[in-house]
Design a protein around this motif. Structure first.
Motif, PDB file in Angstrom:
ATOM      1  N   MET A 220       0.837  -1.176   0.000  1.00 44.26           N
ATOM      2  CA  MET A 220       0.000   0.000   0.000  1.00 44.26           C
ATOM      3  C   MET A 220       0.885   1.242   0.000  1.00 44.26           C
ATOM      4  SD  MET A 220      -3.247  -0.713   0.196  1.00 44.26           S
ATOM      5  CE  MET A 220      -4.564  -1.540   1.005  1.00 44.26           C
ATOM      6  N   ALA A 221       0.360   2.277  -0.612  1.00 41.61           N
ATOM      7  CA  ALA A 221       1.070   3.546  -0.707  1.00 41.61           C
ATOM      8  C   ALA A 221       0.098   4.672  -0.382  1.00 41.61           C
ATOM      9  CB  ALA A 221       1.637   3.715  -2.106  1.00 41.61           C
ATOM     10  N   LYS A 222       0.630   5.861  -0.158  1.00 40.28           N
ATOM     11  CA  LYS A 222      -0.208   7.009   0.170  1.00 40.28           C
ATOM     12  C   LYS A 222      -0.136   8.045  -0.934  1.00 40.28           C
ATOM     13  CE  LYS A 222       0.044   6.769   5.162  1.00 40.28           C
ATOM     14  NZ  LYS A 222       0.301   7.536   6.393  1.00 40.28           N
ATOM     15  N   ALA A 223      -1.263   8.735  -1.131  1.00 38.62           N
ATOM     16  CA  ALA A 223      -1.305   9.799  -2.127  1.00 38.62           C
ATOM     17  C   ALA A 223      -2.401  10.790  -1.769  1.00 38.62           C
ATOM     18  CB  ALA A 223      -1.553   9.239  -3.516  1.00 38.62           C
ATOM     19  N   GLN A 224      -2.258  11.989  -2.311  1.00 41.68           N
ATOM     20  CA  GLN A 224      -3.267  13.027  -2.184  1.00 41.68           C
ATOM     21  C   GLN A 224      -3.933  13.158  -3.548  1.00 41.68           C
ATOM     22  OE1 GLN A 224      -1.711  16.994  -1.821  1.00 41.68           O
ATOM     23  NE2 GLN A 224      -3.450  17.630  -0.590  1.00 41.68           N
ATOM     24  N   PHE A 225      -5.254  13.024  -3.598  1.00 40.25           N
ATOM     25  CA  PHE A 225      -5.983  13.099  -4.861  1.00 40.25           C
ATOM     26  C   PHE A 225      -6.535  14.502  -5.055  1.00 40.25           C
ATOM     27  CE2 PHE A 225      -5.433   8.683  -4.458  1.00 40.25           C
ATOM     28  CZ  PHE A 225      -5.535   8.154  -5.728  1.00 40.25           C
ATOM     29  N   HIS A 226      -6.301  15.051  -6.262  1.00 35.04           N
ATOM     30  CA  HIS A 226      -6.687  16.422  -6.579  1.00 35.04           C
ATOM     31  C   HIS A 226      -8.018  16.498  -7.307  1.00 35.04           C
ATOM     32  CE1 HIS A 226      -2.568  17.181  -5.518  1.00 35.04           C
ATOM     33  NE2 HIS A 226      -2.174  16.346  -6.460  1.00 35.04           N
ATOM     34  N   ARG A 227      -8.430  15.405  -7.905  1.00 37.32           N
ATOM     35  CA  ARG A 227      -9.700  15.371  -8.635  1.00 37.32           C
ATOM     36  C   ARG A 227     -10.254  13.955  -8.591  1.00 37.32           C
ATOM     37  NH1 ARG A 227      -8.911  13.207 -13.854  1.00 37.32           N
ATOM     38  NH2 ARG A 227      -6.750  13.167 -14.515  1.00 37.32           N
ATOM     39  N   LEU A 228     -11.509  13.814  -8.990  1.00 31.57           N
ATOM     40  CA  LEU A 228     -12.154  12.505  -9.018  1.00 31.57           C
ATOM     41  C   LEU A 228     -11.366  11.565  -9.929  1.00 31.57           C
ATOM     42  CD1 LEU A 228     -14.669  10.787  -8.277  1.00 31.57           C
ATOM     43  CD2 LEU A 228     -15.689  11.648 -10.379  1.00 31.57           C
ATOM     44  N   PHE A 229     -11.166  10.333  -9.485  1.00 31.44           N
ATOM     45  CA  PHE A 229     -10.417   9.372 -10.283  1.00 31.44           C
ATOM     46  C   PHE A 229     -11.078   8.001 -10.203  1.00 31.44           C
ATOM     47  CE2 PHE A 229      -6.965   6.266 -10.874  1.00 31.44           C
ATOM     48  CZ  PHE A 229      -6.575   6.628 -12.146  1.00 31.44           C
ATOM     49  N   ASN A 230     -11.281   7.388 -11.361  1.00 28.97           N
ATOM     50  CA  ASN A 230     -11.821   6.034 -11.452  1.00 28.97           C
ATOM     51  C   ASN A 230     -10.694   5.099 -11.861  1.00 28.97           C
ATOM     52  OD1 ASN A 230     -14.599   6.652 -10.897  1.00 28.97           O
ATOM     53  ND2 ASN A 230     -14.659   7.610 -12.914  1.00 28.97           N
ATOM     54  N   ALA A 231     -10.322   4.195 -10.965  1.00 28.40           N
ATOM     55  CA  ALA A 231      -9.252   3.233 -11.241  1.00 28.40           C
ATOM     56  C   ALA A 231      -9.876   1.875 -11.535  1.00 28.40           C
ATOM     57  CB  ALA A 231      -8.320   3.125 -10.046  1.00 28.40           C
ATOM     58  N   THR A 232      -9.496   1.289 -12.657  1.00 25.21           N
ATOM     59  CA  THR A 232     -10.022  -0.019 -13.037  1.00 25.21           C
ATOM     60  C   THR A 232      -8.874  -0.919 -13.469  1.00 25.21           C
ATOM     61  OG1 THR A 232     -12.061   1.007 -13.799  1.00 25.21           O
ATOM     62  CG2 THR A 232     -11.611  -1.226 -14.574  1.00 25.21           C
ATOM     63  N   ASP A 233      -8.882  -2.137 -12.962  1.00 29.88           N
ATOM     64  CA  ASP A 233      -7.909  -3.146 -13.379  1.00 29.88           C
ATOM     65  C   ASP A 233      -8.702  -4.382 -13.792  1.00 29.88           C
ATOM     66  OD1 ASP A 233      -5.982  -5.142 -13.652  1.00 29.88           O
ATOM     67  OD2 ASP A 233      -4.726  -4.281 -12.084  1.00 29.88           O
ATOM     68  N   VAL A 234      -8.792  -4.615 -15.102  1.00 32.38           N
ATOM     69  CA  VAL A 234      -9.604  -5.730 -15.597  1.00 32.38           C
ATOM     70  C   VAL A 234      -8.986  -7.088 -15.265  1.00 32.38           C
ATOM     71  CG1 VAL A 234     -10.725  -4.404 -17.409  1.00 32.38           C
ATOM     72  CG2 VAL A 234      -8.548  -5.513 -17.887  1.00 32.38           C
ATOM     73  N   LYS A 235      -7.668  -7.154 -15.110  1.00 35.09           N
ATOM     74  CA  LYS A 235      -7.023  -8.418 -14.755  1.00 35.09           C
ATOM     75  C   LYS A 235      -7.411  -8.855 -13.348  1.00 35.09           C
ATOM     76  CE  LYS A 235      -3.030  -7.957 -17.762  1.00 35.09           C
ATOM     77  NZ  LYS A 235      -1.568  -7.854 -17.835  1.00 35.09           N
ATOM     78  N   ARG A 236      -7.548  -7.890 -12.441  1.00 31.48           N
ATOM     79  CA  ARG A 236      -7.926  -8.192 -11.058  1.00 31.48           C
ATOM     80  C   ARG A 236      -9.447  -8.182 -10.880  1.00 31.48           C
ATOM     81  NH1 ARG A 236      -3.404  -4.623 -10.285  1.00 31.48           N
ATOM     82  NH2 ARG A 236      -1.719  -5.660  -9.185  1.00 31.48           N
ATOM     83  N   GLY A 237     -10.150  -7.574 -11.810  1.00 30.12           N
ATOM     84  CA  GLY A 237     -11.596  -7.446 -11.688  1.00 30.12           C
ATOM     85  C   GLY A 237     -11.990  -6.452 -10.611  1.00 30.12           C
ATOM     86  N   VAL A 238     -11.210  -5.358 -10.503  1.00 29.75           N
ATOM     87  CA  VAL A 238     -11.415  -4.371  -9.451  1.00 29.75           C
ATOM     88  C   VAL A 238     -11.611  -2.994 -10.069  1.00 29.75           C
ATOM     89  CG1 VAL A 238     -10.342  -3.260  -7.457  1.00 29.75           C
ATOM     90  CG2 VAL A 238      -9.979  -5.677  -7.855  1.00 29.75           C
ATOM     91  N   SER A 239     -12.541  -2.240  -9.492  1.00 29.35           N
ATOM     92  CA  SER A 239     -12.757  -0.868  -9.905  1.00 29.35           C
ATOM     93  C   SER A 239     -12.957  -0.029  -8.648  1.00 29.35           C
ATOM     94  CB  SER A 239     -13.987  -0.773 -10.804  1.00 29.35           C
ATOM     95  OG  SER A 239     -14.190   0.557 -11.219  1.00 29.35           O
TER      96      SER A 239
END
Length: 62
Positions: A1-20
């Motif tokens: 796990m890592a940390k980040a600051q998000f500046h705008r809405l973000f949709n992350a999708t990984d089809v190999k893992r089946g995660v969104s």
């Protein structure tokens, strides 16, 4: 796990893992899987948290 600051809405999708994930912007640094932060950085939606190291916190003369 890592940390980040998000500046705008973000949709992350990984089809190999089946995660969104839908991540709302927030001023504080939050923990997410590294693959999410990698994609968000590439899209310009986030800034990764880099923990301070001894070299960056040492002051001249200490």
């Amino acid at each position: 796990m890592a940390k980040a600051q998000f500046h705008r809405l973000f949709n992350a999708t990984d089809v190999k893992r089946g995660v969104s994930m839908r991540i709302e912007p927030h001023e504080a640094f939050r923990t997410y899987p590294a693959w999410v932060i990698d994609k968000a950085e590439a899209a310009g939606a986030a800034t990764r948290y880099v923990p301070p190291t001894k070299e960056t916190t040492d002051q001249p003369g200490d």
